[in-house]
Design a protein around this motif. Structure first.
Motif, PDB file in Angstrom:
ATOM      1  N   TYR A   1      34.045  39.003  43.152  1.00 36.57           N
ATOM      2  CA  TYR A   1      33.144  39.509  44.183  1.00 36.57           C
ATOM      3  C   TYR A   1      33.978  40.169  45.272  1.00 36.57           C
ATOM      4  CZ  TYR A   1      30.177  36.144  41.784  1.00 36.57           C
ATOM      5  OH  TYR A   1      29.510  35.428  40.838  1.00 36.57           O
ATOM      6  N   VAL A   2      33.553  41.347  45.713  1.00 35.23           N
ATOM      7  CA  VAL A   2      34.326  42.131  46.675  1.00 35.23           C
ATOM      8  C   VAL A   2      33.441  42.606  47.819  1.00 35.23           C
ATOM      9  CG1 VAL A   2      35.987  42.881  44.918  1.00 35.23           C
ATOM     10  CG2 VAL A   2      33.975  44.287  45.383  1.00 35.23           C
ATOM     11  N   LYS A   3      34.057  42.956  48.920  1.00 36.15           N
ATOM     12  CA  LYS A   3      33.323  43.495  50.067  1.00 36.15           C
ATOM     13  C   LYS A   3      32.926  44.944  49.846  1.00 36.15           C
ATOM     14  CE  LYS A   3      35.757  40.521  53.268  1.00 36.15           C
ATOM     15  NZ  LYS A   3      36.894  40.456  54.154  1.00 36.15           N
ATOM     16  N   ASP A   4      33.815  45.719  49.257  1.00 38.05           N
ATOM     17  CA  ASP A   4      33.610  47.160  49.091  1.00 38.05           C
ATOM     18  C   ASP A   4      34.034  47.557  47.674  1.00 38.05           C
ATOM     19  OD1 ASP A   4      33.867  49.966  49.076  1.00 38.05           O
ATOM     20  OD2 ASP A   4      34.617  50.026  51.131  1.00 38.05           O
TER      21      ASP A   4
ATOM     22  N   SER B   1      37.761  48.649  46.119  1.00 39.12           N
ATOM     23  CA  SER B   1      38.381  47.824  45.077  1.00 39.12           C
ATOM     24  C   SER B   1      38.556  48.604  43.789  1.00 39.12           C
ATOM     25  CB  SER B   1      37.549  46.565  44.836  1.00 39.12           C
ATOM     26  OG  SER B   1      37.606  45.731  45.970  1.00 39.12           O
TER      27      SER B   1
ATOM     28  N   SER C   1      29.937  44.010  44.326  1.00 41.97           N
ATOM     29  CA  SER C   1      29.785  43.858  45.780  1.00 41.97           C
ATOM     30  C   SER C   1      29.099  42.537  46.096  1.00 41.97           C
ATOM     31  CB  SER C   1      28.963  45.010  46.359  1.00 41.97           C
ATOM     32  OG  SER C   1      29.677  46.205  46.288  1.00 41.97           O
ATOM     33  N   ARG C   2      29.705  41.764  46.987  1.00 43.48           N
ATOM     34  CA  ARG C   2      29.193  40.433  47.337  1.00 43.48           C
ATOM     35  C   ARG C   2      27.724  40.448  47.732  1.00 43.48           C
ATOM     36  NH1 ARG C   2      32.774  36.461  48.098  1.00 43.48           N
ATOM     37  NH2 ARG C   2      31.411  35.337  49.516  1.00 43.48           N
TER      38      ARG C   2
ATOM     39  N   GLN D   1      34.941  32.139  49.201  1.00 45.71           N
ATOM     40  CA  GLN D   1      35.702  33.307  49.606  1.00 45.71           C
ATOM     41  C   GLN D   1      36.822  33.551  48.591  1.00 45.71           C
ATOM     42  OE1 GLN D   1      34.766  35.265  52.200  1.00 45.71           O
ATOM     43  NE2 GLN D   1      33.017  33.890  52.296  1.00 45.71           N
ATOM     44  N   ALA D   2      37.498  34.669  48.728  1.00 45.52           N
ATOM     45  CA  ALA D   2      38.599  35.029  47.821  1.00 45.52           C
ATOM     46  C   ALA D   2      39.787  34.091  47.997  1.00 45.52           C
ATOM     47  CB  ALA D   2      39.032  36.465  48.094  1.00 45.52           C
TER      48      ALA D   2
ATOM     49  N   ASP E   1      40.562  42.345  49.087  1.00 47.15           N
ATOM     50  CA  ASP E   1      39.687  41.242  49.484  1.00 47.15           C
ATOM     51  C   ASP E   1      40.404  39.903  49.572  1.00 47.15           C
ATOM     52  OD1 ASP E   1      36.703  42.137  49.617  1.00 47.15           O
ATOM     53  OD2 ASP E   1      37.565  43.210  47.918  1.00 47.15           O
TER      54      ASP E   1
ATOM     55  N   GLN F   1      42.058  38.562  46.955  1.00 45.36           N
ATOM     56  CA  GLN F   1      42.180  37.963  45.631  1.00 45.36           C
ATOM     57  C   GLN F   1      43.672  37.897  45.285  1.00 45.36           C
ATOM     58  OE1 GLN F   1      39.481  36.878  44.108  1.00 45.36           O
ATOM     59  NE2 GLN F   1      37.866  38.052  45.082  1.00 45.36           N
TER      60      GLN F   1
END
Length: 126
Positions: free
Chosen positions: A10-13, A17, A51-52, A62-63, A111, A113
């Motif tokens: 899962y990523v913010k953007d 990514s 996207s989260r 969270q990552a 993010d 990771q």
């Protein structure tokens, strides 16, 4: 028998990514949208980011609680990849170090990771 072949983070953007991993893997995704991208790696592993804010049910973690691990053939190959990644400005949280399982360093994606690279110790190679 289960045979996992797909990893999803899962990523913010997703677009940011997608570009990060396209450069890291030296390939374009096989599927993508504004909130998702998927790569198929030489090993056959499908690696995707989502996207989260689009994930259902919404993630709570969270990552940084897991690692994507890359093995290389030698200490020299690890040093070369370390130089390449630091040259690209990728954040490193563990400098190359000799650990029980081999020579390793840990970097972070945008993010947070964890990306671990390691060259197996001679006595761990099968």
């Amino acid at each position: 028998m289960l045979n996992p072949n797909f990893m999803l983070i899962y990523v913010k953007d997703a677009k940011r990514s997608r570009h990060f991993y396209a450069e890291l893997f030296d390939r374009d995704p096989v599927e993508e949208s504004s909130y998702f991208a998927m790569f198929v790696l030489d090993s056959g592993l499908k690696f995707a980011m989502w996207s989260r804010e689009k994930v259902l049910p919404a993630p709570t973690e969270q990552a940084g609680g897991s690692e994507l691990v890359f093995s290389v053939d030698s200490d020299a190959a690890l040093e070369a990849l370390y130089s390449e990644w630091t040259g690209l400005g990728i954040a490193v949280v563990q400098q190359p170090a000799r650990l029980d399982f081999g020579y390793s360093f840990v970097a972070l994606d945008p993010d947070g990771q964890r990306l671990r690279v390691y060259a197996p110790a001679e006595d761990t190679i099968e």
